[in-house]
Design a protein around this motif. Structure first.
Motif, PDB file in Angstrom:
ATOM      1  N   ASP A 122      -3.666   6.717   7.505  1.00 38.18           N
ATOM      2  CA  ASP A 122      -4.492   7.457   6.562  1.00 38.18           C
ATOM      3  C   ASP A 122      -4.737   8.867   7.109  1.00 38.18           C
ATOM      4  O   ASP A 122      -4.314   9.205   8.232  1.00 38.18           O
ATOM      5  CB  ASP A 122      -5.807   6.711   6.275  1.00 38.18           C
ATOM      6  CG  ASP A 122      -6.760   6.661   7.463  1.00 38.18           C
ATOM      7  OD1 ASP A 122      -6.558   7.405   8.448  1.00 38.18           O
ATOM      8  OD2 ASP A 122      -7.719   5.871   7.423  1.00 38.18           O
ATOM      9  N   LYS A 123      -5.412   9.686   6.339  1.00 35.22           N
ATOM     10  CA  LYS A 123      -5.576  11.098   6.692  1.00 35.22           C
ATOM     11  C   LYS A 123      -6.287  11.269   8.034  1.00 35.22           C
ATOM     12  O   LYS A 123      -5.843  12.069   8.886  1.00 35.22           O
ATOM     13  CB  LYS A 123      -6.372  11.811   5.588  1.00 35.22           C
ATOM     14  CG  LYS A 123      -6.576  13.296   5.839  1.00 35.22           C
ATOM     15  CD  LYS A 123      -7.385  13.935   4.711  1.00 35.22           C
ATOM     16  CE  LYS A 123      -7.632  15.414   4.988  1.00 35.22           C
ATOM     17  NZ  LYS A 123      -8.447  16.048   3.905  1.00 35.22           N
ATOM     18  N   GLN A 164      -4.026  10.207  10.963  1.00 34.32           N
ATOM     19  CA  GLN A 164      -2.946  11.171  11.181  1.00 34.32           C
ATOM     20  C   GLN A 164      -3.479  12.413  11.888  1.00 34.32           C
ATOM     21  O   GLN A 164      -2.831  12.955  12.800  1.00 34.32           O
ATOM     22  CB  GLN A 164      -2.312  11.557   9.844  1.00 34.32           C
ATOM     23  CG  GLN A 164      -1.038  12.391   9.993  1.00 34.32           C
ATOM     24  CD  GLN A 164       0.076  11.651  10.714  1.00 34.32           C
ATOM     25  OE1 GLN A 164       0.524  10.603  10.267  1.00 34.32           O
ATOM     26  NE2 GLN A 164       0.518  12.194  11.846  1.00 34.32           N
ATOM     27  N   GLN A 165      -4.669  12.869  11.483  1.00 39.09           N
ATOM     28  CA  GLN A 165      -5.277  14.032  12.135  1.00 39.09           C
ATOM     29  C   GLN A 165      -5.594  13.732  13.597  1.00 39.09           C
ATOM     30  O   GLN A 165      -5.381  14.575  14.472  1.00 39.09           O
ATOM     31  CB  GLN A 165      -6.548  14.434  11.387  1.00 39.09           C
ATOM     32  CG  GLN A 165      -6.295  15.101  10.044  1.00 39.09           C
ATOM     33  CD  GLN A 165      -7.573  15.437   9.302  1.00 39.09           C
ATOM     34  OE1 GLN A 165      -8.660  14.975   9.659  1.00 39.09           O
ATOM     35  NE2 GLN A 165      -7.460  16.253   8.260  1.00 39.09           N
TER      36      GLN A 165
END
Length: 408
Positions: free
Chosen positions: A224-225, A228-229
């Motif tokens: 998910d975002k 990933q960050q």
């Protein structure tokens, strides 16, 4: 003849009375309907915590009769509150579970009680008691079946280790938790733990460990975002510490411009640009962090500032940052030593308590054996007495005809 029949019936009568008394005691000890609702709430707690909370909230607490029933309700309600993100800073709900389960509970009940007690301490910002309580939870895992609660306790304790700058324990806990989540195919939580462990390996400057964790992280798909960050951030930190300038330049080229990133990411960017030789840009990132008014890692900020300011020939600023860093590091080391000393003392107390509990259990076992033996002796004596009475009664019956014949 009537007397003899009464004698033979007494053992059966005593057994019947004992059975009735035991049945009444069991039926008075708990409410079957309450037990059914509590069991249902426990069954759906993991997948449907909102429904479990509604079910528990609908139970009239006045109908909870025994200490065991109250403890079970208290623990389940504490679990429901936590899983529904309802933080509490008081022990009002959990206290019956603390009072009963820590002395009388199963391994799972003790583990869960310690875990949610630690969560409340953490919510109260009482980090010392939270850390020691999670330690007690993890010291009581023999015979535990709820492995997910062990994983959660490891992660919660790891967060506190991070606050105390104990990055070795922080990393170790996350790796242990990741293995548990992997066993149950909880991929999302496994990756979260691996990402935190990767951060810990970077902070420890352990390239070998970071390499192995990074290879595991790269096997995951559909991040998910936020994940990933985090992965990109820790890859950047890895490259800033261990990668070549070519790899570092490639990663920096993909970094979006501006200073809208989180303070900790900007600190990593400052470190990366310093490693790349662009100290002016590194200082800009450091200044943006300091002026943001947001919470940031002061120790990391100071450690990067020392080398950046030194390379910019700002020796006075570098010396000031170094002294500030040293004083803070000394205070942290002192706090870590104090915490470890406290943990050793508490572990010793737990060992003494375990020995005392074992002694009490032995007393109970031997006492029970003594009572059983005494009962056996009583039953044997009573059986012999009944047998003797039976023989005497038979003899009386044999004597009576003889006496009658003699009179005739």
């Amino acid at each position: 003849m009537v007397v003899g029949k009464q004698i033979y019936k007494r053992p059966l009568l005593l057994m019947l009375v004992a059975f009735i008394v035991a049945s009444v005691a069991v039926s008075c000890g708990s409410n079957p309907e309450i037990d059914r609702q509590l069991t249902k709430a426990e069954e759906i707690m993991e997948q449907h915590p909102d429904s479990a909370y509604m079910l528990l909230n609908g139970i009239d607490k006045e109908t909870l009769s025994t200490k065991k029933e109250k403890a079970r309700y208290a623990l389940l309600m504490s679990m429901a509150l936590d899983k529904n993100y309802i933080d509490t800073t008081t022990f009002d709900v959990l206290q019956p579970a603390i009072d009963y389960y820590l002395d009388n509970g199963t391994p799972d009940e003790k583990l869960r009680t310690y875990y949610y007690q630690g969560r409340i301490f953490d919510n109260r910002q009482d980090k010392d008691n939270a850390l020691s309580t999670f330690a007690k939870a993890l010291d009581n895992t023999v015979g535990v079946r709820d492995s997910l609660c062990i994983a959660r306790a490891l992660v919660a304790q790891a967060g506190l280790y991070n606050d105390f700058y104990d990055f070795e324990a922080y990393t170790r806990n996350h790796l242990r938790a990741a293995k548990i989540y992997k066993k149950y195919s909880y991929d999302y939580y496994e990756l979260d733990c691996l990402l935190n462990a990767l951060n810990g390996a970077n902070l420890l400057n352990d390239k070998s460990l970071a390499d192995s964790i990074l290879s595991l992280c790269n096997t995951f798909n559909n991040l998910d975002k936020n994940q990933q960050q985090s992965l990109n951030k820790y890859k950047l930190l890895y490259a800033a510490r261990h990668g070549s300038k070519k790899v570092l330049a490639e990663i920096l080229s993909k970094q979006p411009p501006g200073t809208n990133n989180s303070p900790n990411l900007r600190l990593i960017l400052a470190l990366a640009y310093h490693r790349f030789g662009n100290n002016e840009k590194a200082k800009n990132y450091l200044d943006s962090v300091f002026e943001s008014g947001e919470k940031f890692d002061t120790l990391r900020y100071l450690s990067i500032s020392v080398t950046v300011l030194r390379d910019l020939k700002d020796f006075e600023g570098a010396l000031s940052s170094y002294w500030d860093f040293s004083h803070r590091q000394d205070a942290i080391n002192s706090a870590k030593f104090e915490q470890k000393s406290k943990s050793i003392e508490e572990k010793h107390e737990l060992e003494l308590k375990a020995q005392e509990d074992e002694r009490r259990r032995s007393q109970v076992v031997w006492g029970s054996i003594g009572i059983v033996m005494l009962l056996c002796i009583v039953i044997l004596a009573y059986s012999l007495y009944v047998k003797k009475m039976k023989i005497e009664h038979t003899n009386d019956l044999l004597v009576q005809p003889s006496a009658t014949a003699g009179i005739a």
